[in-house]
Write an enzyme that holds these catalytic residues in place. Sequence first.
Site, PDB file in Angstrom:
ATOM      1  N   TYR A 187       0.694  -1.137   0.000  1.00  0.00           N
ATOM      2  CA  TYR A 187      -0.111  -0.217   0.139  1.00  0.00           C
ATOM      3  C   TYR A 187       0.380   1.348   0.373  1.00  0.00           C
ATOM      4  CZ  TYR A 187      -3.589  -2.972   1.903  1.00  0.00           C
ATOM      5  OH  TYR A 187      -4.590  -4.549   2.051  1.00  0.00           O
ATOM      6  N   LEU A 233     -17.485  -3.753   1.877  1.00  0.00           N
ATOM      7  CA  LEU A 233     -18.636  -2.929   1.587  1.00  0.00           C
ATOM      8  C   LEU A 233     -18.773  -3.085  -0.462  1.00  0.00           C
ATOM      9  CD1 LEU A 233     -17.794   0.580   2.977  1.00  0.00           C
ATOM     10  CD2 LEU A 233     -18.984  -2.040   4.041  1.00  0.00           C
ATOM     11  N   ILE A 249     -13.093  -4.863   8.052  1.00  0.00           N
ATOM     12  CA  ILE A 249     -11.798  -3.858   8.076  1.00  0.00           C
ATOM     13  C   ILE A 249     -12.336  -2.451   6.638  1.00  0.00           C
ATOM     14  CG2 ILE A 249      -9.760  -5.037   9.305  1.00  0.00           C
ATOM     15  CD1 ILE A 249      -8.484  -6.012   6.195  1.00  0.00           C
ATOM     16  N   LYS A 293     -12.132   0.642   4.714  1.00  0.00           N
ATOM     17  CA  LYS A 293     -11.162   1.258   4.104  1.00  0.00           C
ATOM     18  C   LYS A 293     -12.395   2.682   3.994  1.00  0.00           C
ATOM     19  CE  LYS A 293      -9.900   4.562   0.988  1.00  0.00           C
ATOM     20  NZ  LYS A 293     -10.140   5.367  -0.446  1.00  0.00           N
ATOM     21  N   ASN A 328     -19.176   3.948  10.044  1.00  0.00           N
ATOM     22  CA  ASN A 328     -18.719   2.839   9.964  1.00  0.00           C
ATOM     23  C   ASN A 328     -18.920   1.953  11.953  1.00  0.00           C
ATOM     24  OD1 ASN A 328     -19.005   2.400   7.172  1.00  0.00           O
ATOM     25  ND2 ASN A 328     -16.672   2.707   6.612  1.00  0.00           N
TER      26      ASN A 328
HETATM   27  P1  NAP Z   1     -13.761  -1.351   1.133  1.00  0.00           P
HETATM   28  O1  NAP Z   1     -13.874  -0.717   2.827  1.00  0.00           O
HETATM   29  O2  NAP Z   1     -15.366  -2.266   0.784  1.00  0.00           O
HETATM   30  O3  NAP Z   1     -15.077   0.034   0.146  1.00  0.00           O
HETATM   31  C1  NAP Z   1     -14.164   1.081   0.191  1.00  0.00           C
HETATM   32  C2  NAP Z   1     -15.154   2.333   0.054  1.00  0.00           C
HETATM   33  O4  NAP Z   1     -16.201   2.557   0.328  1.00  0.00           O
HETATM   34  C3  NAP Z   1     -13.996   3.794  -0.105  1.00  0.00           C
HETATM   35  O5  NAP Z   1     -14.589   4.343  -1.286  1.00  0.00           O
HETATM   36  C4  NAP Z   1     -15.285   4.930   0.667  1.00  0.00           C
HETATM   37  O6  NAP Z   1     -14.654   5.647   0.505  1.00  0.00           O
HETATM   38  C5  NAP Z   1     -16.135   3.479   0.896  1.00  0.00           C
HETATM   39  N1  NAP Z   1     -17.208   3.543   2.294  1.00  0.00           N
HETATM   40  C6  NAP Z   1     -16.128   3.305   3.341  1.00  0.00           C
HETATM   41  N2  NAP Z   1     -17.230   4.053   4.016  1.00  0.00           N
HETATM   42  C7  NAP Z   1     -18.498   4.532   3.799  1.00  0.00           C
HETATM   43  C8  NAP Z   1     -19.656   4.746   4.536  1.00  0.00           C
HETATM   44  N3  NAP Z   1     -20.131   4.356   5.701  1.00  0.00           N
HETATM   45  N4  NAP Z   1     -20.393   5.492   3.600  1.00  0.00           N
HETATM   46  C9  NAP Z   1     -20.044   5.177   1.867  1.00  0.00           C
HETATM   47  N5  NAP Z   1     -18.820   5.243   1.770  1.00  0.00           N
HETATM   48  C10 NAP Z   1     -18.134   4.384   2.546  1.00  0.00           C
HETATM   49  O7  NAP Z   1     -13.127  -1.884   0.175  1.00  0.00           O
HETATM   50  P2  NAP Z   1     -11.224  -1.870   0.464  1.00  0.00           P
HETATM   51  O8  NAP Z   1     -10.557  -1.104   0.835  1.00  0.00           O
HETATM   52  O9  NAP Z   1     -11.265  -2.840  -0.552  1.00  0.00           O
HETATM   53  O10 NAP Z   1     -11.682  -2.703   1.636  1.00  0.00           O
HETATM   54  C11 NAP Z   1     -10.757  -2.847   3.032  1.00  0.00           C
HETATM   55  C12 NAP Z   1      -9.553  -2.795   3.154  1.00  0.00           C
HETATM   56  O11 NAP Z   1      -9.786  -4.032   3.142  1.00  0.00           O
HETATM   57  C13 NAP Z   1      -8.633  -1.483   2.522  1.00  0.00           C
HETATM   58  O12 NAP Z   1      -8.344  -1.470   2.793  1.00  0.00           O
HETATM   59  C14 NAP Z   1      -7.181  -2.852   3.202  1.00  0.00           C
HETATM   60  O13 NAP Z   1      -6.968  -2.482   4.480  1.00  0.00           O
HETATM   61  C15 NAP Z   1      -8.001  -4.643   2.879  1.00  0.00           C
HETATM   62  N6  NAP Z   1      -8.072  -5.312   1.680  1.00  0.00           N
HETATM   63  C16 NAP Z   1      -6.887  -5.754   1.445  1.00  0.00           C
HETATM   64  C17 NAP Z   1      -6.859  -7.053   0.515  1.00  0.00           C
HETATM   65  C18 NAP Z   1      -5.796  -8.227   0.640  1.00  0.00           C
HETATM   66  O14 NAP Z   1      -5.304  -8.036  -0.366  1.00  0.00           O
HETATM   67  N7  NAP Z   1      -6.081  -8.820   1.999  1.00  0.00           N
HETATM   68  C19 NAP Z   1      -7.948  -6.724  -0.748  1.00  0.00           C
HETATM   69  C20 NAP Z   1      -8.317  -5.178  -0.493  1.00  0.00           C
HETATM   70  C21 NAP Z   1      -8.623  -4.856   0.824  1.00  0.00           C
HETATM   71  P3  NAP Z   1     -14.092   6.425   1.090  1.00  0.00           P
HETATM   72  O15 NAP Z   1     -12.571   6.230   1.018  1.00  0.00           O
HETATM   73  O16 NAP Z   1     -14.589   8.136   0.347  1.00  0.00           O
HETATM   74  O17 NAP Z   1     -14.483   6.695   2.736  1.00  0.00           O
END
Ligand code: NAP
Length: 277
Positions: free
Chosen positions: A54, A193, A231, A233, A243
């Site tokens: 990251y 999400l 978790i 983001k 959240n």
């Molecule tokens: P996510 O958490 O499903 O979605 C993040 C998106 O949702 C961002 O655009 C965020 O916007 C928005 N959001 C967050 N809270 C919100 C709310 N209450 N209302 C409206 N929109 C909201 O996606 P992700 O980042 O892919 O997954 C979460 C975490 O998992 C990552 O950040 C990372 O730490 C981890 N991850 C791990 C892997 C792996 O291979 N192990 C892969 C993917 C992700 P804003 O940013 O503008 O708030």
Amino acid sequence: MSEQLPAAADCPTIDGVPALGIGTWENEDPEQCAESVRTALEAGYRHVDTAQIYGNEEAVGNGIAAANVDREDIFLATKVWIDNLDHDDVIATTEESLEKLGVDRVDLLYVHWPARAYDPEDSLSAFAELRERGLIDHVGVSNFLPEQVDRAIEVSEAPIVANQVELHPYLPQYDLVEHCQDRDVTVVGYSPLARGNVLDDDTIGAIAEKHGVSEAQVSLAWLRQRDVVTIPKATSAEHVHDNWKSLDLTLDDEDVEQIESIEHRERQVDPSFGPWN
Ligand code: NAP
């Protein structure tokens, strides 16, 4: 802390892991990333998720240092990238990660993907060595299929405590979750999400309206009720706090049935090296 937010003491744990953490993938502007992490910790979050790839471990560390929360109270996780999974590279790059994070140990170190330089015996022997040296508390894996989880358990000297995988209403992965939980491997759900995509879902929307909460909270509560750590983001304080309030939401059987009846399937994170490809 705002009066409307659940107190930090209210964050449940799943197998000792705080059930809700802050994700940081693509929170790339260093100042913003540090600010999101600080905001989350001061709202009550006690679990922070980052990864070598990251490029924000230093910013995450700055957020932790800036927050008025003791390091010992924070569950901090990072992940070793697929190019760094040869034994010696695991050791060297984890030492670098700790330095960037400004900490002397992390609570959980994951194998980010079972890909490229990953070799179960070779890679995991380095993880066990790091644990022996006190640089990491626990060993986890991420994006592992059931048979890869079993192989890791078989060869690792240290217990495999977690498998971090994509989980949301469009990718419920019931069999994988059951497989891990049957083996005392805690499931950590990433992209809970669906990277924002489930927020427009009509079924999720109707449940959110019924409870007077956001769509995001519905998805997070559904996973938590499956004993899955999430978790999400979030960059802005508004999203971070929204959240966090999912901890106050309990879905009833009818809500759960409705979410489970959603037929749409969609994987968000699907690189060519994913083990399912
Ligand atoms: P996510 O958490 O499903 O979605 C993040 C998106 O949702 C961002 O655009 C965020 O916007 C928005 N959001 C967050 N809270 C919100 C709310 N209450 N209302 C409206 N929109 C909201 O996606 P992700 O980042 O892919 O997954 C979460 C975490 O998992 C990552 O950040 C990372 O730490 C981890 N991850 C791990 C892997 C792996 O291979 N192990 C892969 C993917 C992700 P804003 O940013 O503008 O708030």
